[in-house]
Design a protein around this motif. Structure first.
Motif, mmCIF file in Angstrom:
data_model
loop_
_atom_site.group_PDB
_atom_site.id
_atom_site.type_symbol
_atom_site.label_atom_id
_atom_site.label_comp_id
_atom_site.label_asym_id
_atom_site.label_seq_id
_atom_site.Cartn_x
_atom_site.Cartn_y
_atom_site.Cartn_z
ATOM 1 N N GLY A 174 5.848 -15.902 -10.755
ATOM 2 C CA GLY A 174 4.597 -16.619 -10.498
ATOM 3 C C GLY A 174 4.797 -17.786 -9.558
ATOM 4 N N ARG A 175 5.905 -18.493 -9.709
ATOM 5 C CA ARG A 175 6.210 -19.613 -8.821
ATOM 6 C C ARG A 175 6.396 -19.118 -7.393
ATOM 7 N NH1 ARG A 175 10.361 -22.109 -6.602
ATOM 8 N NH2 ARG A 175 10.309 -24.345 -6.411
ATOM 9 N N ARG A 176 7.115 -18.011 -7.232
ATOM 10 C CA ARG A 176 7.328 -17.437 -5.901
ATOM 11 C C ARG A 176 6.002 -17.002 -5.292
ATOM 12 N NH1 ARG A 176 10.291 -12.910 -6.944
ATOM 13 N NH2 ARG A 176 8.354 -11.757 -6.959
ATOM 14 N N ASN A 177 5.146 -16.324 -6.075
ATOM 15 C CA ASN A 177 3.857 -15.861 -5.566
ATOM 16 C C ASN A 177 2.928 -17.029 -5.247
ATOM 17 O OD1 ASN A 177 4.701 -13.234 -5.840
ATOM 18 N ND2 ASN A 177 3.777 -12.973 -7.852
ATOM 19 N N GLY A 178 3.016 -18.103 -6.038
ATOM 20 C CA GLY A 178 2.170 -19.272 -5.799
ATOM 21 C C GLY A 178 2.540 -20.012 -4.527
ATOM 22 N N ASN A 179 3.789 -19.933 -4.125
ATOM 23 C CA ASN A 179 4.239 -20.623 -2.915
ATOM 24 C C ASN A 179 4.001 -19.806 -1.641
ATOM 25 O OD1 ASN A 179 5.119 -22.867 -4.297
ATOM 26 N ND2 ASN A 179 7.204 -22.121 -4.501
ATOM 27 N N PHE A 180 3.559 -18.575 -1.789
ATOM 28 C CA PHE A 180 3.358 -17.691 -0.645
ATOM 29 C C PHE A 180 2.042 -18.041 0.056
ATOM 30 C CE2 PHE A 180 1.887 -13.709 1.290
ATOM 31 C CZ PHE A 180 2.976 -13.438 2.085
ATOM 32 N N ILE A 181 2.067 -18.157 1.372
ATOM 33 C CA ILE A 181 0.865 -18.431 2.158
ATOM 34 C C ILE A 181 0.332 -17.086 2.657
ATOM 35 C CG2 ILE A 181 -0.077 -19.537 4.216
ATOM 36 C CD1 ILE A 181 2.149 -21.629 3.943
ATOM 37 N N HIS A 182 -0.833 -16.698 2.171
ATOM 38 C CA HIS A 182 -1.401 -15.400 2.535
ATOM 39 C C HIS A 182 -2.031 -15.436 3.923
ATOM 40 C CE1 HIS A 182 -0.709 -13.753 -1.436
ATOM 41 N NE2 HIS A 182 -1.103 -14.914 -1.923
ATOM 42 N N LYS A 183 -2.791 -16.465 4.196
ATOM 43 C CA LYS A 183 -3.358 -16.644 5.534
ATOM 44 C C LYS A 183 -3.843 -18.077 5.664
ATOM 45 C CE LYS A 183 -8.143 -15.267 4.649
ATOM 46 N NZ LYS A 183 -9.227 -14.386 5.039
ATOM 47 N N ILE A 184 -4.026 -18.499 6.909
ATOM 48 C CA ILE A 184 -4.538 -19.838 7.181
ATOM 49 C C ILE A 184 -6.017 -19.711 7.478
ATOM 50 C CG2 ILE A 184 -4.413 -21.828 8.716
ATOM 51 C CD1 ILE A 184 -1.454 -21.195 9.083
ATOM 52 N N ARG A 185 -6.803 -20.467 6.749
ATOM 53 C CA ARG A 185 -8.237 -20.396 6.886
ATOM 54 C C ARG A 185 -8.709 -21.316 8.022
ATOM 55 N NH1 ARG A 185 -11.287 -22.357 1.732
ATOM 56 N NH2 ARG A 185 -10.270 -24.195 2.476
#
Length: 169
Positions: free
Chosen positions: A152-163
């Motif tokens: 969860g920590r790894r997934n939370g730190n992932f940037i999916h896209k910049i809005r």
């Protein structure tokens, strides 16, 4: 008209991010003697340039070689505990069925227990490094909760896209 500032036009639409994978040192590597051979072989290769660049290139090469070595070595890190665990259970069942265990089987059980403990320690170190959690105690290590926390920590730190920010009208 009276300002001494110049406008800057920044176009991000054609930006193509470089997919560079960040390589990090794994503490688990230190527990395996074969990693020393990988480091030694990588370090002994010749590098051109001034001494500071040579050291930098050698260190990058060592990290890259360790990464690919460990990728092959630890591909089945979670699966490597299955065989020793089943063997320990089999030997323990023999012991409980007979009430006694032969010296040879007792030594075999000790060896398999050491092997299992070694694998579990490596797994524990691997997960601890991924989670960066300092509050783990012996009884709580390598649990499903802990692995979910690390993932969860790894997934939370992932940037999916910049809005894109829309200016107010």
């Amino acid at each position: 008209m009276a300002s001494n500032h110049c406008l800057i036009l920044l176009n991000l639409m054609d930006f193509k991010p470089i997919n560079r994978k960040v390589l990090r040192f794994e503490e688990v590597w230190t527990t395996i003697p074969a990693s020393i051979v990988v480091v030694k072989n990588s370090w002994e290769k010749k590098v051109s340039g001034d001494p500071s660049q040579a050291i930098n290139q050698k260190l990058k090469r060592i990290l890259r070689n360790l990464y690919y070595w460990s990728k092959a070595k630890f591909k089945s890190l979670n699966l490597s505990k299955v065989e020793p665990k089943s063997e320990v259970l089999r030997l323990q069942e023999l012991e409980t069925a007979d009430g006694l265990i032969l010296d040879q089987l007792q030594w075999e059980l000790k060896i398999k227990l050491e092997e299992l403990n070694s694998v579990m320690t490596r797994l524990d170190t691997w997960w601890k490094q991924r989670s960066k959690v300092k509050w783990i105690v012996e009884g709580d290590s390598n649990s499903k909760f802990f692995q979910a926390y690390a993932s969860g920590r790894r997934n939370g730190n992932f940037i999916h896209k910049i809005r894109e920010r829309v200016p107010f009208a």
